[in-house]
Design an enzyme around this catalytic site. Structure first.
Site, short mmCIF file in Angstrom:
data_model
loop_
_atom_site.label_atom_id
_atom_site.label_comp_id
_atom_site.label_asym_id
_atom_site.label_seq_id
_atom_site.Cartn_x
_atom_site.Cartn_y
_atom_site.Cartn_z
N GLY A 11 0.81 -1.20 0.00
CA GLY A 11 0.00 0.00 0.00
C GLY A 11 0.85 1.26 0.00
N SER A 12 0.18 2.37 -0.19
CA SER A 12 0.83 3.67 -0.14
C SER A 12 1.54 3.85 1.20
CB SER A 12 -0.23 4.76 -0.33
OG SER A 12 0.33 6.03 -0.25
N SER A 14 4.00 2.34 2.47
CA SER A 14 4.44 1.12 3.15
C SER A 14 5.96 0.99 3.17
CB SER A 14 3.80 -0.11 2.52
OG SER A 14 4.22 -0.26 1.18
N SER A 17 9.44 2.25 -1.94
CA SER A 17 10.47 3.04 -2.62
C SER A 17 11.77 3.06 -1.83
CB SER A 17 9.99 4.48 -2.85
OG SER A 17 8.86 4.49 -3.68
N ASP A 37 4.09 5.17 -9.41
CA ASP A 37 4.00 6.63 -9.27
C ASP A 37 4.61 7.34 -10.47
OD1 ASP A 37 2.74 6.41 -6.82
OD2 ASP A 37 4.57 6.74 -5.65
#
Length: 185
Positions: A11-12, A14, A17, A37
């Site tokens: 998820g965002s 998390s 990156s 993204d």
């Protein structure tokens, strides 16, 4: 297996990156890090306001339309072509469709050696990171924390609410070594 692609799904906020950057420093080969993204940022503004593109509701729900799906299919096809041409890829993705999203990747990847990594994070921790970042819709991290993993099969799972990103990257690197039969250094 000599992996050509590592797919990080979570998820965002998390930590995908950050793990990807740590892997680039840790792995002996040159690995390109590419994120969904990047795709969203490259889209024309008219497709990032919902409708047929991608939309972000006030409660953090992300909706995707047919134009986004078509562009994402082309993006995936392009990434797979890069891998087939010899590039090592770390792909940072958010499987909004859970297992159906993974199946789209599987169909495109075919026989490209791929390691599937689930990047988990406690929803409260992800929400704090989301708020600190300031570049995400509030609620997205909590909304995505579990749904992106439903029906997805992984080779390895890491949890960034229990371990630092560098430790998660080391676990992924160790998995790559063991799947190749390499000795740990």
């Amino acid at each position: 297996m000599n992996a050509q692609v590592i797919v990080l799904n979570g998820g965002s906020s998390s930590g995908k990156s950050t793990i990807a950057r740590a892997l680039q420093e840790l792995l002996p080969e040159a690995w390109l890090s590419l994120s969904v993204d990047t795709l969203v940022d490259a889209m024309p503004a008219r497709l990032t306001a919902g409708g047929d593109g991608i939309g972000f509701a006030d409660d953090g729900v992300v909706d995707v339309g047919p134009d986004f799906m078509a562009l994402q299919d082309a993006w995936i096809t392009g990434l797979v072509a890069m891998a087939r041409a010899g590039a090592h890829l770390v792909v940072d993705d958010v499987f909004l469709g859970g297992g159906a999203s993974q199946h789209r990747w599987l169909a495109a990847l075919g026989d490209v050696p791929t390691v599937w990594v689930g990047v988990r994070c406690d929803p409260a921790v992800a929400a704090r990171r989301e708020a600190a970042r300031g570049d995400r819709v509030a609620g997205m991290a909590a909304q995505q924390a579990d749904v992106v993993h439903r029906g997805v099969a992984y080779d390895l799972e890491v949890d960034t609410s229990r371990a630092e990103a560098a430790d998660c990257a080391r676990a992924i690197a160790a998995h790559l070594r063991s799947s190749r039969g390499d000795r740990a250094d």
